[in-house]
Every structure is written in C-alpha cells, then in structure tokens.
Design an enzyme around this catalytic site. Structure first.
Site, PDB file in Angstrom:
ATOM      1  N   GLY A 108      27.204  47.117  43.158  1.00 15.27           N
ATOM      2  CA  GLY A 108      28.258  46.371  42.623  1.00 15.27           C
ATOM      3  C   GLY A 108      29.461  46.628  43.349  1.00 15.27           C
ATOM      4  O   GLY A 108      29.585  47.102  44.469  1.00 15.27           O
ATOM      5  N   GLY A 109      30.662  46.439  42.722  1.00 12.53           N
ATOM      6  CA  GLY A 109      32.069  46.500  43.378  1.00 12.53           C
ATOM      7  C   GLY A 109      32.225  48.064  43.408  1.00 12.53           C
ATOM      8  O   GLY A 109      32.540  48.428  44.346  1.00 12.53           O
TER       9      GLY A 109
ATOM     10  N   ASP B 205      39.258  40.969  36.575  1.00 14.53           N
ATOM     11  CA  ASP B 205      37.881  40.320  37.557  1.00 14.53           C
ATOM     12  C   ASP B 205      36.988  39.754  36.784  1.00 14.53           C
ATOM     13  O   ASP B 205      35.543  39.932  37.129  1.00 14.53           O
ATOM     14  CB  ASP B 205      37.615  41.830  38.173  1.00 14.53           C
ATOM     15  CG  ASP B 205      36.740  41.529  39.631  1.00 14.53           C
ATOM     16  OD1 ASP B 205      37.080  40.405  40.174  1.00 14.53           O
ATOM     17  OD2 ASP B 205      36.275  42.393  40.182  1.00 14.53           O
TER      18      ASP B 205
END
Ligand SMILES: *[C@@H]1O[C@H](CO)[C@@H](O)[C@H](O)[C@H]1NC(C)=O
Ligand SMILES: *[C@@H]1O[C@H](CO)[C@@H](O)[C@H](O)[C@H]1NC(C)=O
Ligand SMILES: *[C@@H]1O[C@H](CO)[C@@H](O)[C@H](O)[C@H]1NC(C)=O
Ligand SMILES: *[C@@H]1O[C@H](CO)[C@@H](O)[C@H](O)[C@H]1NC(C)=O
Ligand SMILES: *[C@@H]1O[C@H](CO)[C@@H](O)[C@H](O)[C@H]1NC(C)=O
Ligand SMILES: *[C@@H]1O[C@H](CO)[C@@H](O)[C@H](O)[C@H]1NC(C)=O
Ligand SMILES: *[C@@H]1O[C@H](CO)[C@@H](O)[C@H](O)[C@H]1NC(C)=O
Ligand SMILES: *[C@@H]1O[C@H](CO)[C@@H](O)[C@H](O)[C@H]1NC(C)=O
Ligand SMILES: *[C@@H]1O[C@H](CO)[C@@H](O)[C@H](O)[C@H]1NC(C)=O
Ligand SMILES: *[C@@H]1O[C@H](CO)[C@@H](O)[C@H](O)[C@H]1NC(C)=O
Ligand SMILES: *[C@@H]1O[C@H](CO)[C@@H](O)[C@H](O)[C@H]1NC(C)=O
Ligand SMILES: *[C@@H]1O[C@H](CO)[C@@H](O)[C@H](O)[C@H]1NC(C)=O
Length: 823
Positions: free
Chosen positions: A531-532, A650
C-alpha cells in the site's frame, strides 16, 4: 486674584493633560509589546520556520487565527505541521482560545505555563509522545470545554483539582499510563458528556459521584485495574449511550438500577469478576445493540426479559457460570448477529425459536451441557454463519439442512449416524472430532456399512473459540492484569497473547500470536500487496476468520511520516463507522510490531478489478453504479456527519476496496484530515497524481471540495474502465466536447440497457459537475449522495445521442444545494 486662579487652573489642566497623554502612551506601549511578545514567541518556537519567518504576516501562518486587533486566538496545527518540542512560550498568548496540537509529534512534558492560557476553551494534545504528569496549573483553565490528552505516555494521577473545570463537556485521557484513583470530585463536572479514561492504569473504585453526571453520553473506563462494585448510582445516567467497564477488576453484582439506562446502546462489563445473576431489569434497555458480559463469574439463568432487547446485535455471555436452559425468548432478538453463550453450564435443548434469528452470523454455544438433537432450524438462517456447538451433549444425526453453512464445529458431542455427503463439498471448515458413532465415505471416517465406533475427522482446522467484546481498542501489553483461570489452556494462550497486545472489537478477540502464527511472522508468501504506507497481508485466524493486515516494517516504522499515517488511520477509523468505509478490527502500535487489522476485502482494490479483463467484466453496470453510490455515501458521511469534518485527501481507485459481493469500501485514511471550521485550512500536500484537485497546485487550502474532485475522477474511471487522464486534459478542446457519452464507456461491457442508462447518465452528469475547476462550483458530497438516493429522472435521449458538452452543461438541480447549479 482672578488671574492667579486662572493660571493655577490652567497649570492643573496642563498637568492633567500630560498625565492623560502618558497613560494613553503607556497603554499603547503595553498593547504593542503584548503583540510583539506573541510574534516573538511564534518565531522562537521554530514551528513555522520551514514555512516563513516573516512575523508581520503571522495571522496568516498555517493554523493561526487572530482577533481583529491581531492577537492570536487559535493555534491549530493538528495533523498539519510537525513541531517535535513544546517550545512555544505559552505565557505570551493571553487571548488564546483554541490550542490543537494533536498528531504533531510533540515530545516532552506539558509546560506549567499552560495555566496562563486563561481564555482557553479547547485543548487537544492527543496522539503525541508527551510524558510526565498532568501539571496542576491546568486548574487555571476554567473556561475549558474540551480537553483531549489521549494516546500519550502521561503518568501520575488525575489531579482532583481538574474537577474544578466545570465547563468541561469532553474529557478524554485514554491510552496513557495514568494511575491512582478516579477522584470522587469528578461528580462536579456536571456538563460532562464524554468521559474516556480507558486504557490507563487506574485503580480503586468507581466513585458513586459519577451518578451526578447526568449529561454523560459515553463513559469508558475499560482496560484499567479498577476494583470494587459498580455503584447503583450509575442508573442515574439517563442520557448514557455507551458504558464500557470491561477489563477491570470489578466485583459484586450488576446493580439492578442499570435497567434505568434506557438510552444505552452499548454495555460492556466483560472481563471482570462480577458475580450474581443477570438482573431481569436488563430487559428495559430497549435501545441496547451490544451487550457483553463475557468472562465474569455470573451465575443463575438468562432472564427471559432479554427477549425485549429487539435492537440487540451482539450478545456475549460466554465464560461465566450461567445455568438453566436458553430461554425461548432468545428467538425475539430479531436483530441479533452474534450470539456467544459458550463456556457456561447451560442445559436443556436449543429452543427451536433460534431459527427466527435471520441476521445471525455467529452462534457459539460450545462448552455447555446442552442436549437433544442439533436443531434443523439453524440450516435456514444463512450460509455465512459460523456455528460452534462443540463440547455439549447433543445426540442424534447431523441434520440434512446444514448444507450451506460455512463453518461448522460439532466436535465432542454424542452425534451418530452418517455424515451427510454435502459436508465435504460445501463447507469451508468443519470439524466433527469426538463423536463416537459418526460414519461416512469421507476420508478419515469409517464407512457406514462397517460403522465402527471410532470415527474422527478434522478438516482443515479445529476451532479455537473467539472472544467477543465491545469494540474499542486496546494497545500495549501493560494493561493486562492476571485473572482467575477457568479454562487453563484457553486462558494461558490468551494471557500470553495479551502481554504484547490484544484487540477487542465487535467481531472477536484476535490475539497477537494468532496473527503471527497465521502469517508465519509476516512471511512474504502471505503478502497480498504493497500500500501507500506499508505492506498488506492476508491472515486466516484459527477461528476461520480472514483478516487483512497492514504492516509497517521496521525500517518503515522509523520513518515518522509512515508512523504518523498509521496513527492517523487509527484515530480516524476508531471514531467513524459507515457501511461503505473499511472496518478496522484493531491495531498494534508497539515499537516492535506495528500493524493494523482490517476486515478482509476479498476482491481487492477497485483499480485491480478494473485492470483485469475478466474481473472488469464481472463488474457489470449495476455493480459499477452501486460502487459509485456507496463511495459517495461514505464521503458524504465523512464530510457532513462527522464532527469535525473528515477530508480523506486521497480518494483513488486504489483506495476503494471491494468485498466478495463487489461492494465498495473506502480505505486508507493515512492522510485523512480532520477539518476544523474555526481555523484556516492550509496543510501539507497529500494525494495521488491524477486525482488531486487542480487548486491544490497553487494553494494549500484543503477543503471537502478536494475530495469531491477526486470522487469525480473515480466515478469517470469506473464508467470508462480506465483512468480518465487524457479525457480530462482534452476536455476543453472542442473535439472531445463533441464526443458522445456512450463512446467513453468501458467497451469491455455490453452497452447498458435502458434502465441502467438512466443511472449512468446521472453518474456522468454528477462526475462532470465534481470535476469543475472552481471548487465552489462543485456540488457538496451531501447533495451528490442525496441525488443518488432520490428518485431517478428519466432521460429523454439515449446515451449515444448525448455529447460530453451536453453533459457538462446539463442544468441539473442538486438536491440539498442552496441554488440551482449551472453545470
Ligand atoms: C527561518 O529562520 C530559520 C533560522 O534562522 C532558518 O533556518 C529558516 O530557513 C528560515 N525560514 C525561511 C522560510 O526563510
Ligand atoms: C513581510 O511581509 C510583509 C507583508 O507581506 C512585507 O511587506 C514585508 O516586506 C515582509 N518582510 C520581509 C522581511 O520579507
Ligand atoms: C483582541 O485582543 C486584544 C488583546 O490584545 C483585546 O484587547 C481586544 O479586545 C481583542 N479584540 C477583539 C475584537 O476581540
Ligand atoms: C515567555 O514570555 C514571557 C512574557 O510573555 C516572558 O516573561 C518569559 O521570560 C518568556 N519565557 C521564555 C522562556 O522566554
Ligand atoms: C493561575 O492563575 C493565577 C491567577 O489568575 C495566576 O496568578 C497564576 O500565575 C496562574 N498559574 C499558572 C501556572 O499559570
Ligand atoms: C462556563 O460557560 C458559561 C457559558 O459559556 C460561561 O458563562 C461561564 O462563565 C463559564 N464558566 C467559567 C468558569 O468560565
Ligand atoms: C453527588 O453524588 C453524591 C453521591 O452519589 C451525592 O451524595 C451528592 O448529593 C451529589 N451531589 C449533587 C450536587 O448532586
Ligand atoms: C482484584 O480483586 C481481587 C478481589 O476481588 C483481589 O484479590 C485481587 O488482588 C485484585 N487484582 C488486582 C490486579 O487488583
Ligand atoms: C432509542 O433510540 C431511538 C432512536 O435512536 C431514540 O429516538 C430514543 O429516544 C431512544 N431511547 C429510548 C428509550 O427508546
Ligand atoms: C453430558 O455429557 C457428559 C460427558 O459425555 C456426561 O458426563 C454428562 O453427564 C452429560 N450431562 C448431561 C446433563 O446430560
Ligand atoms: C450443498 O450441497 C447440497 C447437496 O449436495 C446442494 O444441494 C446445495 O446446493 C449445496 N449448497 C451450496 C451453498 O453449495
Ligand atoms: C475551511 O474549510 C471550511 C470547510 O470547508 C470552511 O467552511 C471554512 O470557511 C474554511 N476556512 C478558511 C479560513 O478558509
């Protein structure tokens, strides 16, 4: 004589005038210097030095608001700037009303000078690394309404003088190392609505004066070492909605007066040493949706009045000494999803009324003395159910109706006869071990013809009972107090797990070791994505439940941005709840191990599904429209129903996850921001290229409208089956304006039928409205959400006759918006 008199008068006037002048000068000098002191203190803090050093513009510095005279009234750096040290000279801000420094990586102790902020009404220092005791000077902050010091490492007692701050409505000190007694003076805080002292090291009794806090809405004392009785005065708290006293050392009986709490929605008394019977008055708490009395010493029967709790969704009475049989009124609990009566002394038969519980997801009656046949009715309930009837005295055959139950544990009973064929085919997990007279042509069984009296099968897993408890969070192992051990094996495992970390929540107790075991200590082979922030793992727990884990590796955990994003996600997700927002089961924020536990999303991210030809086809038009609607409702909830407003910042197709039914869940709140209407909206930049609103390129102002833009991008992406980057850049040109709507739709799907075309038209119109360059022209998510909820408007033209130009200029009335919007 006369002249001399006039002279003396004029001299007196002259003196008088000089005197007045000098007073005016003095006042001006002091005002000037007080503003200068503020400027100097702001500059010397160094908190803004990366941004600016020009103090003449200080009232526009990020997070600062001044009054009309230019004196600082608000400092709000929450989740915005990292300040490290508390080196702001607080003595210099006599007019400060609002100080919010949550998530700013603040270290050290709270300065005593905080007591000089005599006008302060809001003080939020939560989620930092503050140490030391609470300074007594806090007592000076008599105007304080909201005080939040949660998730720090504050030690020492709660100063009783804090109870002089009678304007407090919100007193939140959870997740610290606070010790000592709860001061009885706390009863003076008459305006208190939220009192969170959970996750500390408090000892001593619950003061009966708490009963004076009649405005209290939530009272969380869980995970301390509080002892003594539950005072009956608690029944005076008529406005209470959540009462959580679990994980303490409470003894005595449950006071009958608890039945007066008719507004209560959640009651958790689990993991104490409470004895006596469950008071029948409990049936008065009609609004109760969660009732956890697990792991106490309760005896007597389950009162039949429990049937009045028709809003109950979670009921856990497990690990007590409850006897008698299950009352037939249990069948009245139509909302029930989780029922745990395991580890008790229940006898008799399961009432057939249990078949009425159509919402049931988990039924655990294991480790009792329940007899009779296992009821056919359980097979009507549904296929997602987890059923554990092990360790009872059930007899007879396995019913033919259990065809589609997901998880079944019937081990250690006296069942006999053939095992139905569907068992091996239909069930993900089952275990039938310890039933002497079962037979079947499934591997591990004696064939029925030769039925021997030794038949044992364990497919895949043996269940370990899961504990359920009111869902809040528990971090750190420092809280666990040793308790009477009833089931040695089970408990020793729990105690061991609790040393590092434990999670309690609506779905069960997920122990640290189970997670380590299930992922083989986060072995790469269980990794399902990056993930980020951090890597994502899939873990199958011993109870059969599958969860997703987002883990920061050691190197990442040392990166403060990653660390903060994790803490931010915890803070946001523990405070909000929506059917289209990912559910956080728990977390571990220990320096040795940092991970978050989520509900597992079988289908992964929307981005991945859209990128895969086969899966994208499965995502038909109506599923796509539903994903867009679900996402809109979730964002609308964050923007309009959360206080303070949450801006996600986001929203992308990567951060929308899909479950097995391809329903949408907004995830990844690592950069989410709590917007404070009282302050300016500047912030650090966050977001993903291709989804970020254009205004963020030239201003740092984050508003809800940034999410609205990103939502527009995602909505178009879903319709098109790919990111609309090119379309967006070319949209101003006339060639793309002449493009027809049907031409941009995902060509992998068959063209939409007439009915779904109406939805697609609506989605496309809204998406283009959300993509307006001017944030003010974009609709609010609330109006988007309401537009989706309202009745669909038929369209006159088919999709192939609608150009993008027409869509962009569609005059559409957005429900809930103030005026008609020219789109
Ligand atoms: C402000 O001053 C500090 C210390 O003198 C300096 O390090 C920093 O670069 C300055 N900031 C700006 C924006 O000029
Ligand atoms: C500080 O800001 C003011 C107002 O924008 C400006 O007039 C002034 O020149 C700035 N001072 C410095 C030293 O940059
Ligand atoms: C702003 O603060 C000053 C103190 O510096 C105070 O005298 C003044 O009344 C305040 N002005 C307003 C408009 O609140
Ligand atoms: C903080 O400010 C006050 C006046 O507002 C001043 O008397 C004091 O010396 C300052 N403290 C420090 C450590 O600079
Ligand atoms: C608390 O308030 C009193 C009176 O207003 C003041 O004298 C004292 O300095 C304050 N204490 C602190 C620590 O600020
Ligand atoms: C508490 O709040 C009320 C209403 O805002 C105000 O009138 C009162 O002065 C406050 N009490 C204190 C001690 O500041
Ligand atoms: C507060 O609670 C105590 C104990 O329950 C009681 O004796 C007292 O009268 C209450 N005080 C007020 C002001 O209600
Ligand atoms: C809990 O209470 C019991 C008595 O009810 C006492 O014996 C025990 O020491 C207490 N445990 C803790 C950790 O306070
Ligand atoms: C229960 O909940 C409903 C709706 O949430 C509310 O209107 C009602 O006042 C609550 N209290 C009682 C006693 O029913
Ligand atoms: C239940 O089964 C156990 C062991 O099989 C047996 O010892 C016990 O007597 C049974 N109890 C009842 C109430 O049937
Ligand atoms: C389970 O098996 C039975 C009989 O083999 C079958 O009729 C039924 O459809 C199956 N159910 C599911 C959910 O697979
Ligand atoms: C900050 O954002 C909120 C919500 O969008 C808005 O109401 C407010 O006016 C903004 N404040 C400033 C100073 O821009």
């Amino acid at each position: 004589m006369a002249p001399s008199v006039s002279v003396s008068i004029s001299i007196a006037l002259l003196f008088c005038g000089m005197y007045l002048n000098s007073i005016v000068e003095l006042v001006e000098a002091s005002e000037l210097s007080s503003l200068e002191l503020e400027a100097e203190a702001l500059l010397e803090s160094g908190w803004w030095s990366a941004h600016t050093n020009n103090t003449s513009t200080r009232c526009e510095w990020p997070g600062i608001t001044c009054n009309a005279s230019g004196s600082v009234t608000t400092i709000n750096l929450a989740n915005r700037l990292y300040v490290d040290k508390f080196n702001l000279n607080l003595s210099s801000f006599p007019n400060l009303v609002y100080l919010d420094l949550h998530m700013t990586r603040l270290k050290g102790s709270i300065p005593v000078e905080i007591g000089t902020l005599s006008k302060l009404t809001h003080l939020d220092l939560s989620t930092n690394y503050l140490t030391g005791e609470l300074p007594l000077s806090l007592t000076n902050l008599t105007k304080l309404v909201r005080f939040d010091i949660s998730f720090n490492q504050i030690v020492g007692p709660i100063p009783s003088s804090l109870c002089l701050l009678t304007n407090l409505t919100y007193l939140v000190m959870r997740g610290n190392l606070i010790s000592g007694f709860i001061p009885s003076e706390i009863g003076m805080l008459k305006n208190l609505a939220h009192l969170y002292l959970n996750l500390n090291m408090l000892t001593g009794p619950i003061p009966s004066t708490l009963g004076n806090l009649t405005n209290l809405n939530s009272l969380f004392l869980y995970s301390n070492q509080i002892n003594g009785f539950i005072p009956s005065e608690i029944g005076n708290l008529k406005n209470l909605k959540f009462l959580s006293l679990n994980n303490n050392n409470l003894s005595g009986q449950i006071p009958s007066a608890i039945g007066h709490l008719t507004n209560l929605q959640g009651l958790d008394l689990s993991q104490n040493q409470i004895n006596g019977f469950i008071p029948p008055k409990i049936g008065n708490m009609k609004n109760l949706s969660m009732l956890y009395l697990r792991k106490n010493n309760l005896n007597g029967q389950i009162p039949s009045t429990i049937g009045h709790l028709t809003n109950l969704e979670y009921l856990s009475l497990g690990e007590n000494q409850i006897n008698g049989s299950i009352p037939i009124e249990i069948g009245d609990l139509m909302s029930l999803r989780y029922l745990f009566l395991d580890y008790n002394n229940l006898i008799g038969h399961i009432p057939t009324q249990i078949g009425n519980l159509h919402s049931l997801e988990t039924l655990n009656l294991s480790h009792n003395f329940i007899s009779g046949e296992v009821p056919d009715e359980l097979g009507v309930i549904g296929d997602q159910i987890y059923l554990d009837l092990s360790y009872n005295n059930f007899t007879g055959n396995i019913p033919d109706t259990y065809t589609s139950i997901h998880n079944v544990n019937l081990s250690y009973n006296s069942l006999k006869g053939p095992i139905p064929r569907y068992f091996d085919q239909n069930h993900t997990f089952y275990t039938l071990i310890g039933n002497k007279d079962l037979c079947g042509d499934i591997m591990g069984f004696p064939p029925c013809l030769l039925a021997s009296n030794k038949s044992i099968v364990t497919k895949v897993k043996i269940f370990v009972p899961i504990t359920i408890s009111l869902g809040f969070l528990v971090l750190g192992g420092f809280l666990l107090s040793q308790r009477m051990v009833k089931k040695t094996q089970f408990d020793s495992r729990e105690a061991k797990n609790g040393n590092l970390f434990s999670i309690w929540n609506y779905d069960g107790h997920i122990a640290y070791e189970d997670i380590i075991e299930a992922t083989e200590d986060f072995d790469i082979k269980h990794c399902i994505g990056i993930g980020g922030y951090g890597s994502v793992y899939k873990a199958e727990l011993p109870c059969g439940k599958v969860v997703a884990l987002k883990k920061l590796h050691r190197m990442e955990a040392e990166n403060p941005t990653f660390d903060m994003s994790f803490r931010n996600e915890v803070k946001v997700l523990t405070e909000i709840r929506h059917q289209n927002i990912i559910k956080l089961h728990g977390f571990c924020l220990h320096n040795r191990s940092m991970f978050l536990v989520y509900k597992y999303m079988e289908r992964g991210s929307l981005f991945c599904v859209l990128s895969n030809g086969v899966e994208a086809m499965e995502l038909d038009w109506s599923k796509r429209v539903n994903i867009i609607k679900g996402t809109a409702h979730a964002i609308s909830y964050m923007h309009h129903e959360c206080i303070p407003t949450i801006v996600h910042r986001d929203i992308t197709s990567n951060n929308i996850l899909l479950n097995s039914k391809l329903e949408a869940f907004v995830s990844d709140f690592g950069t989410a921001k709590l917007l404070d209407p009282d302050s300016s909206n500047q912030t650090l930049v966050a977001g993903t290229y291709g989804y970020v609103a254009p205004e963020l390129a030239y201003t740092m102002k984050v508003t809800e409208k940034c999410d609205v833009y990103s939502f527009g991008v995602v909505a178009l992406e879903i319709l098109m089956g790919r990111h609309p980057m090119e379309l967006l850049t070319s949209l101003s040109s006339s060639s793309s304006q002449n493009m027809m709507l049907h031409a941009i739709l995902d060509q992998r799907l068959p063209p939409p039928n007439h009915l779904i075309s109406q939805d697609i038209f609506l989605v496309a119109t809204i998406a283009f409205a959300c993509l307006q360059t001017n944030p003010k022209s974009r609709p609010t998510m609330k109006s988007v959400s309401q537009e989706f909820l309202s009745r669909k408007k038929p369209i006159a033209k088919p999709l192939h006759a609608l150009s993008l130009w027409q869509l962009k200029n569609q005059k559409m009335y957005m429900v809930g918006s103030r005026d008609e919007t020219q789109l």
